[in-house]
Design a protein around this motif. Structure first.
Motif, PDB file in Angstrom:
ATOM      1  N   THR A  61      34.879  49.418  53.806  1.00  0.00           N
ATOM      2  CA  THR A  61      35.575  49.117  52.557  1.00  0.00           C
ATOM      3  C   THR A  61      34.548  49.116  51.441  1.00  0.00           C
ATOM      4  OG1 THR A  61      37.197  47.738  53.715  1.00  0.00           O
ATOM      5  CG2 THR A  61      37.048  47.488  51.318  1.00  0.00           C
ATOM      6  N   VAL A  62      34.842  49.905  50.379  1.00  0.00           N
ATOM      7  CA  VAL A  62      33.946  50.002  49.223  1.00  0.00           C
ATOM      8  C   VAL A  62      34.741  49.616  47.976  1.00  0.00           C
ATOM      9  CG1 VAL A  62      32.511  51.524  47.815  1.00  0.00           C
ATOM     10  CG2 VAL A  62      32.583  51.815  50.303  1.00  0.00           C
ATOM     11  N   SER A  63      34.144  48.751  47.166  1.00  0.00           N
ATOM     12  CA  SER A  63      34.791  48.340  45.913  1.00  0.00           C
ATOM     13  C   SER A  63      33.763  48.296  44.795  1.00  0.00           C
ATOM     14  CB  SER A  63      35.452  46.965  46.075  1.00  0.00           C
ATOM     15  OG  SER A  63      34.487  45.986  46.441  1.00  0.00           O
ATOM     16  N   VAL A  64      34.250  48.411  43.547  1.00  0.00           N
ATOM     17  CA  VAL A  64      33.395  48.336  42.371  1.00  0.00           C
ATOM     18  C   VAL A  64      34.087  47.454  41.335  1.00  0.00           C
ATOM     19  CG1 VAL A  64      34.365  50.481  41.425  1.00  0.00           C
ATOM     20  CG2 VAL A  64      32.181  49.634  40.590  1.00  0.00           C
ATOM     21  N   ASP A  65      33.355  46.480  40.846  1.00  0.00           N
ATOM     22  CA  ASP A  65      33.870  45.542  39.842  1.00  0.00           C
ATOM     23  C   ASP A  65      35.181  44.895  40.298  1.00  0.00           C
ATOM     24  OD1 ASP A  65      31.728  46.339  38.265  1.00  0.00           O
ATOM     25  OD2 ASP A  65      32.885  47.936  37.311  1.00  0.00           O
ATOM     26  N   GLY A  66      35.260  44.608  41.604  1.00  0.00           N
ATOM     27  CA  GLY A  66      36.442  43.953  42.147  1.00  0.00           C
ATOM     28  C   GLY A  66      37.603  44.882  42.450  1.00  0.00           C
ATOM     29  N   LYS A  67      37.454  46.198  42.191  1.00  0.00           N
ATOM     30  CA  LYS A  67      38.526  47.158  42.460  1.00  0.00           C
ATOM     31  C   LYS A  67      38.139  48.019  43.661  1.00  0.00           C
ATOM     32  CE  LYS A  67      39.878  47.464  37.603  1.00  0.00           C
ATOM     33  NZ  LYS A  67      40.077  48.377  36.447  1.00  0.00           N
ATOM     34  N   GLU A  68      39.079  48.181  44.570  1.00  0.00           N
ATOM     35  CA  GLU A  68      38.811  48.938  45.783  1.00  0.00           C
ATOM     36  C   GLU A  68      38.700  50.427  45.501  1.00  0.00           C
ATOM     37  OE1 GLU A  68      41.614  49.759  49.419  1.00  0.00           O
ATOM     38  OE2 GLU A  68      40.754  47.742  49.653  1.00  0.00           O
ATOM     39  N   LEU A  69      37.588  51.027  45.943  1.00  0.00           N
ATOM     40  CA  LEU A  69      37.372  52.466  45.797  1.00  0.00           C
ATOM     41  C   LEU A  69      37.741  53.250  47.048  1.00  0.00           C
ATOM     42  CD1 LEU A  69      33.956  52.839  43.891  1.00  0.00           C
ATOM     43  CD2 LEU A  69      36.249  53.286  43.009  1.00  0.00           C
ATOM     44  N   ASP A  70      37.433  52.680  48.199  1.00  0.00           N
ATOM     45  CA  ASP A  70      37.647  53.410  49.450  1.00  0.00           C
ATOM     46  C   ASP A  70      37.815  52.418  50.597  1.00  0.00           C
ATOM     47  OD1 ASP A  70      37.885  55.411  51.295  1.00  0.00           O
ATOM     48  OD2 ASP A  70      35.749  55.897  51.375  1.00  0.00           O
ATOM     49  N   LYS A  71      38.739  52.758  51.493  1.00  0.00           N
ATOM     50  CA  LYS A  71      38.937  51.968  52.709  1.00  0.00           C
ATOM     51  C   LYS A  71      39.325  52.926  53.814  1.00  0.00           C
ATOM     52  CE  LYS A  71      41.185  47.852  54.555  1.00  0.00           C
ATOM     53  NZ  LYS A  71      42.133  46.726  54.285  1.00  0.00           N
ATOM     54  N   ARG A  72      38.505  52.960  54.884  1.00  0.00           N
ATOM     55  CA  ARG A  72      38.718  53.937  55.941  1.00  0.00           C
ATOM     56  C   ARG A  72      38.089  53.481  57.244  1.00  0.00           C
ATOM     57  NH1 ARG A  72      35.811  59.288  54.433  1.00  0.00           N
ATOM     58  NH2 ARG A  72      36.506  58.791  52.309  1.00  0.00           N
ATOM     59  N   THR A  73      38.385  54.242  58.304  1.00  0.00           N
ATOM     60  CA  THR A  73      37.695  54.081  59.586  1.00  0.00           C
ATOM     61  C   THR A  73      36.783  55.292  59.768  1.00  0.00           C
ATOM     62  OG1 THR A  73      39.512  55.171  60.761  1.00  0.00           O
ATOM     63  CG2 THR A  73      39.584  52.769  60.601  1.00  0.00           C
ATOM     64  N   PHE A  74      35.660  55.086  60.443  1.00  0.00           N
ATOM     65  CA  PHE A  74      34.707  56.178  60.633  1.00  0.00           C
ATOM     66  C   PHE A  74      34.155  56.134  62.052  1.00  0.00           C
ATOM     67  CE2 PHE A  74      32.266  52.564  59.245  1.00  0.00           C
ATOM     68  CZ  PHE A  74      31.076  52.618  59.945  1.00  0.00           C
ATOM     69  N   GLY A  75      33.519  57.256  62.418  1.00  0.00           N
ATOM     70  CA  GLY A  75      32.970  57.378  63.754  1.00  0.00           C
ATOM     71  C   GLY A  75      31.496  57.025  63.818  1.00  0.00           C
ATOM     72  N   ALA A  76      30.753  57.789  64.595  1.00  0.00           N
ATOM     73  CA  ALA A  76      29.354  57.460  64.835  1.00  0.00           C
ATOM     74  C   ALA A  76      28.526  57.556  63.552  1.00  0.00           C
ATOM     75  CB  ALA A  76      28.776  58.384  65.917  1.00  0.00           C
ATOM     76  N   ASP A  77      28.783  58.573  62.753  1.00  0.00           N
ATOM     77  CA  ASP A  77      28.010  58.779  61.529  1.00  0.00           C
ATOM     78  C   ASP A  77      28.955  58.928  60.324  1.00  0.00           C
ATOM     79  OD1 ASP A  77      25.597  58.825  63.019  1.00  0.00           O
ATOM     80  OD2 ASP A  77      25.872  60.966  63.435  1.00  0.00           O
ATOM     81  N   PHE A  78      28.472  58.404  59.202  1.00  0.00           N
ATOM     82  CA  PHE A  78      29.258  58.515  57.971  1.00  0.00           C
ATOM     83  C   PHE A  78      28.297  58.476  56.792  1.00  0.00           C
ATOM     84  CE2 PHE A  78      31.257  56.509  54.295  1.00  0.00           C
ATOM     85  CZ  PHE A  78      32.341  57.349  54.088  1.00  0.00           C
ATOM     86  N   ALA A  79      28.505  59.370  55.818  1.00  0.00           N
ATOM     87  CA  ALA A  79      27.684  59.400  54.608  1.00  0.00           C
ATOM     88  C   ALA A  79      28.584  59.764  53.429  1.00  0.00           C
ATOM     89  CB  ALA A  79      26.541  60.398  54.752  1.00  0.00           C
ATOM     90  N   GLN A  80      28.449  59.022  52.346  1.00  0.00           N
ATOM     91  CA  GLN A  80      29.296  59.259  51.176  1.00  0.00           C
ATOM     92  C   GLN A  80      28.630  58.645  49.947  1.00  0.00           C
ATOM     93  OE1 GLN A  80      32.366  60.929  51.207  1.00  0.00           O
ATOM     94  NE2 GLN A  80      32.328  60.792  48.988  1.00  0.00           N
ATOM     95  N   ARG A  81      28.864  59.275  48.785  1.00  0.00           N
ATOM     96  CA  ARG A  81      28.425  58.726  47.503  1.00  0.00           C
ATOM     97  C   ARG A  81      29.656  58.434  46.643  1.00  0.00           C
ATOM     98  NH1 ARG A  81      22.843  61.200  44.929  1.00  0.00           N
ATOM     99  NH2 ARG A  81      21.486  60.628  46.673  1.00  0.00           N
ATOM    100  N   TYR A  82      29.565  57.333  45.892  1.00  0.00           N
ATOM    101  CA  TYR A  82      30.682  56.891  45.062  1.00  0.00           C
ATOM    102  C   TYR A  82      30.218  56.743  43.614  1.00  0.00           C
ATOM    103  CZ  TYR A  82      32.717  55.686  49.601  1.00  0.00           C
ATOM    104  OH  TYR A  82      33.190  55.731  50.890  1.00  0.00           O
ATOM    105  N   ASP A  83      31.081  57.196  42.707  1.00  0.00           N
ATOM    106  CA  ASP A  83      30.809  57.097  41.266  1.00  0.00           C
ATOM    107  C   ASP A  83      31.473  55.830  40.725  1.00  0.00           C
ATOM    108  OD1 ASP A  83      30.368  57.396  38.581  1.00  0.00           O
ATOM    109  OD2 ASP A  83      31.320  59.371  38.401  1.00  0.00           O
ATOM    110  N   GLY A  84      30.686  55.022  40.034  1.00  0.00           N
ATOM    111  CA  GLY A  84      31.206  53.759  39.529  1.00  0.00           C
ATOM    112  C   GLY A  84      32.105  53.887  38.319  1.00  0.00           C
ATOM    113  N   GLY A  85      32.081  55.041  37.635  1.00  0.00           N
ATOM    114  CA  GLY A  85      32.943  55.225  36.462  1.00  0.00           C
ATOM    115  C   GLY A  85      32.152  55.205  35.168  1.00  0.00           C
ATOM    116  N   ASP A  86      32.607  54.438  34.207  1.00  0.00           N
ATOM    117  CA  ASP A  86      32.029  54.390  32.865  1.00  0.00           C
ATOM    118  C   ASP A  86      30.544  54.044  32.934  1.00  0.00           C
ATOM    119  OD1 ASP A  86      31.491  54.240  30.203  1.00  0.00           O
ATOM    120  OD2 ASP A  86      32.709  52.454  29.811  1.00  0.00           O
ATOM    121  N   ALA A  87      29.694  55.016  32.536  1.00  0.00           N
ATOM    122  CA  ALA A  87      28.249  54.807  32.634  1.00  0.00           C
ATOM    123  C   ALA A  87      27.713  53.939  31.504  1.00  0.00           C
ATOM    124  CB  ALA A  87      27.526  56.158  32.633  1.00  0.00           C
TER     125      ALA A  87
END
Length: 215
Positions: A61-87
């Motif tokens: 589960t990944v969230s930014v500023d209290g808002k959920e960005l991603d929620k999933r199940t994964f296997g042995a390996d997982f890699a991902q980048r997330y953009d927080g939004g307003d820079a």
């Protein structure tokens, strides 16, 4: 000799069993995670890299500023980048991982651990409107000359009474025109009466002379 061979075979079998157990358990115990958040190309970015987890059933589960960005199940390996939004604003990421094989490999990022400051300056949007304000200021003087233009119109309206005054004598003279010599009648009446008197006197004299002539 036979005993030594038996002991050697037993030790060899035990070594194989132990080695097999170590090899089998190695992927399960080698859970590796790489999680960080920072500015990348003037953007707030969260990087999540999970390796050697159980083959299935892991939860992320990944969230930014209290808002959920991603929620999933994964296997042995997982890699991902997330953009927080307003820079132009700071962001705070949070990562929660729950391992399916053993809860000791589960983790939750600490508060403030994945905070990202402002990555880009905010472009002012009000500055372009500032040049427009001088353009509006000259418009106020342009409206001021319009007031003098109205003032000359008031003197132009003043000759109207003079025109009405000019019409007034014509209206006063109009009734005498209908009566015939209304204004001059007073001066003509006296000579007319004198003429009538003289005429009457002349007629009387003429009548008297005629009577005398007949007599």
């Amino acid at each position: 000799m036979q005993f030594a061979r038996t002991v050697g075979a037993t030790l060899g079998a035990a070594a194989v069993i132990v080695a097999t157990g170590l090899i089998t358990s190695l992927p399960a115990s080698a859970h590796d995670k790489t999680v960080w958040a920072k500015c990348v190309d003037e953007k707030a970015v969260l990087h999540v890299d999970l390796k050697s987890y159980a083959r299935q059933g892991n939860e992320l589960t990944v969230s930014v500023d209290g808002k959920e960005l991603d929620k999933r199940t994964f296997g042995a390996d997982f890699a991902q980048r997330y953009d927080g939004g307003d820079a132009t604003a700071p962001h705070s990421f949070k990562v929660v991982v729950k391992a399916s094989d053993n809860d000791k490999y589960s983790f939750t990022s600490k508060e403030g651990e994945l905070d990202v400051p402002v990555c880009a300056e905010r472009v002012p949007t009000t500055e372009p409107s500032a040049p427009g304000t001088p353009s509006s200021e000259p418009s106020t003087p342009s409206s001021e000359p319009s007031t003098p233009s109205v003032e000359p119109s008031t003197p132009s309206s003043s000759p109207a009474p003079s025109s009405s005054a000019a019409v007034a004598p014509t209206t006063t003279t109009a009734p005498p025109a209908e009566g015939g010599l209304a204004n001059t009648g007073a001066s003509i009446a006296i000579p007319l009466v004198i003429g009538l008197v003289l005429l009457g006197g002349g007629v009387a004299v003429l009548v008297v002379q005629r009577r005398r002539a007949k007599a």
